[in-house]
Structure formats: structure tokens, C-alpha cells
Design a protein around this motif. Structure first.
Motif, mmCIF file in Angstrom:
data_model
loop_
_atom_site.group_PDB
_atom_site.id
_atom_site.type_symbol
_atom_site.label_atom_id
_atom_site.label_comp_id
_atom_site.label_asym_id
_atom_site.label_seq_id
_atom_site.Cartn_x
_atom_site.Cartn_y
_atom_site.Cartn_z
ATOM 1 N N GLY A 13 0.792 -1.226 0.000
ATOM 2 C CA GLY A 13 0.000 0.000 0.000
ATOM 3 C C GLY A 13 0.821 1.272 0.000
ATOM 4 N N CYS A 14 2.091 1.190 -0.430
ATOM 5 C CA CYS A 14 2.916 2.401 -0.515
ATOM 6 C C CYS A 14 2.296 3.370 -1.527
ATOM 7 C CB CYS A 14 4.332 2.023 -0.931
ATOM 8 S SG CYS A 14 5.486 3.412 -0.908
ATOM 9 N N ASP A 15 2.367 4.649 -1.233
ATOM 10 C CA ASP A 15 1.680 5.647 -2.065
ATOM 11 C C ASP A 15 2.511 6.134 -3.248
ATOM 12 O OD1 ASP A 15 -0.710 5.998 -0.285
ATOM 13 O OD2 ASP A 15 0.866 6.586 1.122
ATOM 14 N N ILE A 16 3.776 6.524 -2.967
ATOM 15 C CA ILE A 16 4.598 7.196 -3.973
ATOM 16 C C ILE A 16 5.910 6.436 -4.157
ATOM 17 C CG2 ILE A 16 5.626 9.391 -4.694
ATOM 18 C CD1 ILE A 16 2.569 9.449 -4.231
ATOM 19 N N ALA A 17 6.356 6.317 -5.404
ATOM 20 C CA ALA A 17 7.571 5.571 -5.726
ATOM 21 C C ALA A 17 8.587 6.461 -6.419
ATOM 22 C CB ALA A 17 7.231 4.382 -6.626
ATOM 23 N N GLN A 18 9.858 6.226 -6.101
ATOM 24 C CA GLN A 18 10.961 6.986 -6.694
ATOM 25 C C GLN A 18 12.177 6.073 -6.782
ATOM 26 O OE1 GLN A 18 11.819 10.630 -4.565
ATOM 27 N NE2 GLN A 18 13.860 10.828 -5.427
ATOM 28 N N GLY A 19 12.924 6.145 -7.875
ATOM 29 C CA GLY A 19 14.128 5.326 -7.992
ATOM 30 C C GLY A 19 14.501 5.081 -9.433
ATOM 31 N N TYR A 20 15.634 4.394 -9.638
ATOM 32 C CA TYR A 20 16.150 4.166 -10.986
ATOM 33 C C TYR A 20 15.230 3.283 -11.834
ATOM 34 C CZ TYR A 20 20.655 6.295 -9.778
ATOM 35 O OH TYR A 20 21.651 7.163 -9.412
ATOM 36 N N TYR A 21 14.411 2.431 -11.189
ATOM 37 C CA TYR A 21 13.452 1.625 -11.958
ATOM 38 C C TYR A 21 12.486 2.536 -12.705
ATOM 39 C CZ TYR A 21 9.366 -1.297 -12.923
ATOM 40 O OH TYR A 21 8.312 -1.924 -13.535
ATOM 41 N N ILE A 22 12.167 3.656 -12.084
ATOM 42 C CA ILE A 22 11.250 4.622 -12.701
ATOM 43 C C ILE A 22 12.032 5.537 -13.634
ATOM 44 C CG2 ILE A 22 9.676 6.537 -12.190
ATOM 45 C CD1 ILE A 22 9.391 4.996 -9.373
ATOM 46 N N ALA A 23 13.042 6.203 -13.108
ATOM 47 C CA ALA A 23 13.891 7.078 -13.924
ATOM 48 C C ALA A 23 15.015 7.642 -13.077
ATOM 49 C CB ALA A 23 13.079 8.232 -14.516
ATOM 50 N N ARG A 24 16.128 7.925 -13.717
ATOM 51 C CA ARG A 24 17.218 8.639 -13.069
ATOM 52 C C ARG A 24 16.919 10.137 -13.083
ATOM 53 N NH1 ARG A 24 22.222 5.827 -12.735
ATOM 54 N NH2 ARG A 24 22.021 3.671 -13.428
ATOM 55 N N PRO A 25 17.579 10.922 -12.230
ATOM 56 C CA PRO A 25 17.408 12.377 -12.296
ATOM 57 C C PRO A 25 17.776 12.892 -13.684
ATOM 58 C CG PRO A 25 18.569 11.744 -10.290
ATOM 59 C CD PRO A 25 18.490 10.510 -11.141
ATOM 60 N N MET A 26 17.062 13.901 -14.147
ATOM 61 C CA MET A 26 17.278 14.397 -15.511
ATOM 62 C C MET A 26 17.053 15.908 -15.565
ATOM 63 S SD MET A 26 13.745 12.866 -17.153
ATOM 64 C CE MET A 26 13.789 11.376 -16.156
ATOM 65 N N PRO A 27 17.652 16.580 -16.571
ATOM 66 C CA PRO A 27 17.398 18.023 -16.742
ATOM 67 C C PRO A 27 15.940 18.275 -17.109
ATOM 68 C CG PRO A 27 19.296 17.283 -18.043
ATOM 69 C CD PRO A 27 18.606 16.056 -17.561
ATOM 70 N N ALA A 28 15.513 19.526 -16.969
ATOM 71 C CA ALA A 28 14.110 19.880 -17.191
ATOM 72 C C ALA A 28 13.644 19.536 -18.602
ATOM 73 C CB ALA A 28 13.900 21.365 -16.913
ATOM 74 N N ASP A 29 14.492 19.753 -19.622
ATOM 75 C CA ASP A 29 14.054 19.492 -20.989
ATOM 76 C C ASP A 29 13.794 18.003 -21.223
ATOM 77 O OD1 ASP A 29 16.741 18.900 -20.740
ATOM 78 O OD2 ASP A 29 17.282 19.555 -22.753
ATOM 79 N N GLN A 30 14.603 17.130 -20.580
ATOM 80 C CA GLN A 30 14.344 15.697 -20.685
ATOM 81 C C GLN A 30 13.110 15.298 -19.890
ATOM 82 O OE1 GLN A 30 17.748 13.184 -19.860
ATOM 83 N NE2 GLN A 30 19.143 14.525 -20.989
ATOM 84 N N PHE A 31 12.931 15.944 -18.746
ATOM 85 C CA PHE A 31 11.765 15.668 -17.913
ATOM 86 C C PHE A 31 10.472 15.975 -18.673
ATOM 87 C CE2 PHE A 31 8.627 16.499 -14.620
ATOM 88 C CZ PHE A 31 8.890 15.518 -13.665
ATOM 89 N N ASP A 32 10.503 17.041 -19.479
ATOM 90 C CA ASP A 32 9.334 17.417 -20.272
ATOM 91 C C ASP A 32 8.893 16.296 -21.206
ATOM 92 O OD1 ASP A 32 9.154 19.918 -19.148
ATOM 93 O OD2 ASP A 32 10.301 20.913 -20.718
#
Length: 397
Positions: free
Chosen positions: A372-391
């Protein structure tokens, strides 16, 4: 330099089994049934030690103590058939002593899992050596950059700080929930410099307030840009303990979001629980006022501090962020799994969202989703990226 693998285990059958697994992968293998003979060796960073904890003459904890006292640079794999809790405690001890523990295995050893791990380790080592060789060629004549206070001051003044964004996903809908803001230093000579090179310097020199102010301004400007494109995104910004010593900060941030017409609930301020212990009364004042002004509050790296429950009770957090060390190990360790389950339950009981960081594979995602975890973050989802890539980024694209 070639890897050397040292097996330290008093059991002859285990030594022979491990040698059979290791030799085809690394080649250079030596077994020691008496730890004292092994401890006479001079070790280097390429060496790998497979160490049993339960030995009659000298147990594995004594070996760990010796390695720590001599600042051993070798990688360490711990094995034990005694108790998984003891194995976990030994790993924690070794890591706290500065040793490089790369894995743990319980006896009887799953030979297939061990073989896969060592093969992967060998392949990663070869890749690192290739990258290191190419980097050395590209950077001949350059020295490792150790920034000074003046360097960092110029970086802030000359707008060399840039932001990267790591997506956070709602686990029920699998839609974008928000992003954690991560600062980088784009140096004109040395390129992209990561925060481990300059955050501590900023805190030691008193520049952390200016640095944080720059990060917050950049994040809010980016938020305005996304809002104009109808892509409003909740942003989580890390706050240093030194940032919460100023009673003026809540009002300053309120004026800033008012100026840019940003909903303050779209800003999450993250603070590690250990940082809260330094000035509890002041932090309680500041964080309560943050909430009154509409900002969201996150307690980061939860489970690694010493006063977690009292802080959760006193400060009006909206989000509990489970430390990634527990998330990463929850597949292999029942203790880590139990801690993650408890954190999620605690968050929900206190009307907070549970955020798991450090998710590296689908199996971990599935375990967290089932709890029942609400929010997920990590490399499985995505690595940190600049704003233009995030778009352009989309989950499961």
C-alpha cells in the motif's frame, strides 16, 4: 590490476564449493581456513573477501574489526548460517566502520544466485576499467577538482548551479505525482559536479543559505514554466538543517510563491530526521508555520535517526520518505521488509503519504505496491534528468 578473491571460512567443504564457483569468474582465488593467516596479507581496492562469520579460532566480527582498524579498501561479502539477524547486524557494523560490503549470503549458499552476482560484479568491474581508461585519456593533465569556498561562491554568483528532476510516481494510478529537485554544479572546466562534492562545503562555510535560496528560486521559476504549459508539477526540495535556524524563512518563502503565483501546496520541503534534532524548538516553530502557509513537509531518510517517533508526533509532516537502504534490501532481508511495512503503516495511521525511494526493479515495486505504498521513486522509474528531458519523459514508455 586483476581481482584477487580471498575465501575465509573454517569449513573445508564450503571453501571447496566457493572456489569451484569463483575460479571460472575471477581466476585468482585463495582460501584460508585460519583467519590469522589471511590477516597478514596486504589488500588493495580490487580485492574481494568472502568472509564467514562463524569460525572457532577467530570469528568474522574480529576479522571485520581488524579490517576496519587497517582501513581495508577491499570489497567484502559476508556469509553465515547462524542467523539472518546476526548477518544483518554484522553488515551494519562493517558499513559503519567504513568497509565496502557489497553483499551478504546465508548458508546453505544458493550457488546460482552467488554465481550470477559474481558474474555481474566481474562485468561491472571490466566496464568501470574501460570507462576509467577512456576518462584518463580524455582528462590527461587535469587533477581531481576539490572546490574551495571561493569556487563555490563564484558558482552561486555566476549562476553555474542547475537543477535535475527525479520523477515520483503514484503507485495506484502509475501517473506522475511530482519530482525531487536535485542540484548540480555545471563547472566551465570540470563539467557536471555532483552535490557530494559541495553540499558539505556549503554547510561548513555558511554558504548553504545562499545555495538553498538559489535552488528554491530555480525550482519555482521552473514550476512557473510548467504551470504555463498546463503541466503543474509538485516539487520536493531538500532543506539543510542550517536553513531552519531563521524564523523569517516561512514568510520569505510565502512571499516568493505569492510573487510567482504558485500554489504553496505544490512545494514539498524535505528535511532529514537527524537534522531536526539540532534545534527542536526552532524547527517546531518554523515547520508549523510552513504548514500554516500551505507548504507540504516531508521527513526524509526515515528510520535512520534516533528520535523518529517523537518528531512525527510533534511536527505536522504530510509525507514520510522511507530510507532507501531499507527499500533496496527488502527483497533479501526480512528485517528490512518488516521496517518498510511498519513505515507504510505508520505513515497511514498518521495521515501521511508513504514515499519509497531507491526502487531499482519491478520486484521491489510490486512488494511496495502490495503493502500500500503511495509514492515511488528510484532508478526503476527514472534517473534524475534536466528539465528538458523531464518534459519528454513518460513512465513505462
Amino acid at each position: 590490476m586483476m581481482n584477487r578473491v580471498f575465501i575465509v571460512d573454517d569449513d573445508t567443504l564450503t571453501c571447496n564449493l566457493l572456489k569451484t564457483i569463483v575460479e571460472p569468474i575471477f581466476g585468482n582465488v585463495e582460501a584460508f581456513q585460519h583467519p590469522r593467516a589471511f590477516l597478514t596479507l596486504s589488500l588493495n581496492k580490487q580485492d574481494i573477501i568472502i568472509l564467514d562469520l562463524m569460525m572457532p579460532d577467530m570469528d568474522g566480527i574480529e576479522v571485520i574489526r581488524h579490517l576496519a582498524e587497517h582501513k581495508s579498501p577491499a570489497s567484502l561479502i559476508l556469509i553465515s548460517g547462524y542467523d539472518s539477524g546476526v548477518l544483518h547486524s554484522a553488515e551494519t557494523l562493517a558499513l559503519s566502520c567504513g568497509l565496502n560490503v557489497i553483499n551478504t549470503f546465508t548458508k546453505p549458499i544458493n550457488t546460482e544466485v552467488l554465481t550470477c552476482f559474481l558474474t555481474s560484479l566481474s562485468n561491472r568491474q571490466a566496464q568501470r576499467e574501460l570507462v576509467s581508461f577512456n576518462n584518463d585519456k580524455a582528462n590527461q593533465g587535469k587533477f581531481d577538482f576539490i572546490p574551495t569556498e571561493q569556487d563555490l561562491r563564484e558558482a552561486i554568483d555566476k549562476k553555474q548551479l542547475i537543477l535535475y528532476y527525479q520523477p515520483q510516481i503514484n503507485m495506484k494510478t502509475e501517473c506522475l505525482h511530482g519530482a525531487e529537485v536535485l542540484v548540480r554544479w555545471l563547472h566551465p572546466e570540470f563539467g557536471l559536479i555532483y552535490p557530494d562534492k559541495f553540499i558539505a562545503l556549503a554547510e561548513q562555510t555558511g554558504l548553504i543559505e545562499q545555495l538553498s535560496e538559489e535552488v528554491i528560486h530555480l525550482a519555482i521559476k521552473q514550476s512557473v514554466h510548467w504551470q504555463k504549459l498546463n503541466r503543474a508539477t509538485r516539487l520536493s526540495i531538500n532543506i539543510s538543517a542550517q536553513n531552519i535556524t531563521s524564523l523569517k524563512l516561512p514568510e520569505q518563502l510565502r512571499m516568493l510563491v505569492k510573487k510567482y503565483e504558485i500554489d504553496p501546496s505544490m512545494i514539498v520541503l524535505e528535511l532529514t530526521e537527524s537534522a531536526l534534532m539540532d534545534s527542536e524548538v526552532t524547527s517546531l516553530d518554523i515547520f508549523t508555520r510552513f504548514r500554516l502557509k500551505g507548504f507540504q513537509l516531508s521527513i526524509d531518510d526515515f528510520g535512520t535517526g534516533y528520535s523518529s517517533l517523537s518528531q512525527l508526533h510533534k511536527i505536522p509532516f504530510t509525507e514520510l520518505k522511507i530510507d532507501q537502504s531499507f527499500v533496496t534490501n527488502m527483497k533479501q532481508e526480512k528485517e528490512s521488509m518488516a521496517i518498510v511495512e511498519t513505515c507504510i503503516m505508520l505513515a497511514h495511521k498518521l495521515n501521511m503519504e508513504a514515499v519509497a525511494e531507491g526502487i531499482e526493479d519491478k520486484e521491489t515495486w510490486d512488494l511496495l505496491s502490495a503493502e500500500g505504498c503511495d509514492i515511488a521513486q528510484g532508478y526503476y522509474i527514472a534517473r534524475p534528468m534536466p528539465a528538458d528531458q523531464f518534459d519528454k519523459w513518460q513512465f513505462n514508455e
